[in-house]
Design a protein around this motif. Structure first.
Motif, PDB file in Angstrom:
ATOM      1  N   GLU A 178      82.669  88.393  44.050  1.00 13.51           N
ATOM      2  CA  GLU A 178      83.742  89.209  44.615  1.00 13.51           C
ATOM      3  C   GLU A 178      85.010  88.388  44.834  1.00 13.51           C
ATOM      4  O   GLU A 178      86.129  88.881  44.626  1.00 13.51           O
ATOM      5  CB  GLU A 178      83.270  89.827  45.934  1.00 13.51           C
ATOM      6  N   ILE A 179      84.855  87.142  45.231  1.00 14.80           N
ATOM      7  CA  ILE A 179      86.014  86.263  45.413  1.00 14.80           C
ATOM      8  C   ILE A 179      86.703  86.027  44.065  1.00 14.80           C
ATOM      9  O   ILE A 179      87.934  86.109  43.956  1.00 14.80           O
ATOM     10  CB  ILE A 179      85.584  84.919  46.046  1.00 14.80           C
ATOM     11  N   ILE A 180      85.915  85.767  43.035  1.00 13.83           N
ATOM     12  CA  ILE A 180      86.476  85.553  41.698  1.00 13.83           C
ATOM     13  C   ILE A 180      87.195  86.807  41.214  1.00 13.83           C
ATOM     14  O   ILE A 180      88.297  86.737  40.644  1.00 13.83           O
ATOM     15  CB  ILE A 180      85.360  85.151  40.712  1.00 13.83           C
ATOM     16  N   ALA A 181      86.596  87.967  41.449  1.00 15.65           N
ATOM     17  CA  ALA A 181      87.205  89.228  41.019  1.00 15.65           C
ATOM     18  C   ALA A 181      88.549  89.452  41.698  1.00 15.65           C
ATOM     19  O   ALA A 181      89.506  89.934  41.077  1.00 15.65           O
ATOM     20  CB  ALA A 181      86.268  90.392  41.319  1.00 15.65           C
ATOM     21  N   ALA A 182      88.656  89.094  42.963  1.00 14.45           N
ATOM     22  CA  ALA A 182      89.916  89.257  43.688  1.00 14.45           C
ATOM     23  C   ALA A 182      90.992  88.320  43.140  1.00 14.45           C
ATOM     24  O   ALA A 182      92.154  88.706  42.993  1.00 14.45           O
ATOM     25  CB  ALA A 182      89.702  88.997  45.181  1.00 14.45           C
TER      26      ALA A 182
END
Length: 230
Positions: A178-182
């Protein structure tokens, strides 16, 4: 990642890795003579490694009492996680101002490695989870920031080893995704929020659950970390 640049420090590298991977638990005694025999080095070399680890907060070195893996208190645990929130917020803010392409490439390669060993190799999963955060800091290009994050992530491994209840690493991998996606979406606020929630989750999973002292022989544990012909 984070191997000593000096070939004479295999003891430091191996002890540090064993602590981070939670093979050596908080409170375990670290006798200089048996460690020296395991690595075929002098007690002076072992002592140098222990002094360095003591400076990093991973080992407790007491005069005339020897060394042991550091035992964080619950108060220290809360303080360390608060400081980690500050450091990693700075990391995210810096990364979101940079060219995302090389950052995303490196992070996705690492995430694939995390997924590969999920539920396959627990010790490696533990190490890779921490190295994800160290990699984020390294990608900022700030050696100082990377060093601080490296140290505090290592100390969080001690906290988890002492207090955390057993849980699947899958939640951590999902949160990293999720951090990478953001970051990929170019949403700095979302990335910062995801990191904050992730670290909150890590802290919440570190519930007070002190186990008995690890009774395994230190030499037997460290034998797994000896590099042939080091």
């Amino acid at each position: 990642m984070y191997k000593s640049s000096t070939r004479s420090f295999p003891v430091y590298d191996s002890l540090r890795q064993a602590i981070i991977e939670q093979a050596l638990k908080p409170g375990v005694k670290l006798p200089e003579d048996s460690i020296g025999e395991t690595f075929s080095v002098s007690r002076t070399t072992v002592r140098s490694a222990l002094v360095r680890l003591d400076a990093e907060g991973l080992v407790d070195l007491q005069p005339n009492r020897g060394a042991s893996v550091a035992v964080p208190t619950i108060e220290e645990a809360h303080d360390i996680f608060e400081m980690r929130q500050c450091l990693e917020r700075e990391v995210i803010e810096r990364l979101c101002k940079m060219d995302a392409k090389p950052i995303l490439k490196a992070l996705k390669v690492h995430l694939a490695e995390e997924k590969k060993y999920l539920d396959v190799d627990t010790t490696r999963s533990i190490r890779l989870a921490g190295e994800f955060h160290i990699l984020l800091a390294e990608l900022t290009g700030s050696r100082i920031l990377a060093n601080y994050v490296n140290e505090i992530v290592s100390r969080c491994s001690l906290i988890l080893a002492r207090f955390a209840q057993a849980h699947s690493a899958k939640c951590g991998v999902d949160e990293h995704s999720e951090i990478i996606a953001a970051i990929e979406a170019g949403d700095a606020d979302r990335a910062a929020a995801q990191m904050h929630q992730h670290l909150d989750g890590v802290q919440d999973r570190a519930l007070l659950n002190p186990d008995d002292q690890d009774k395994d022989d230190v030499s037997a544990i460290l034998a797994r970390y000896v590099t042939p012909n080091a």
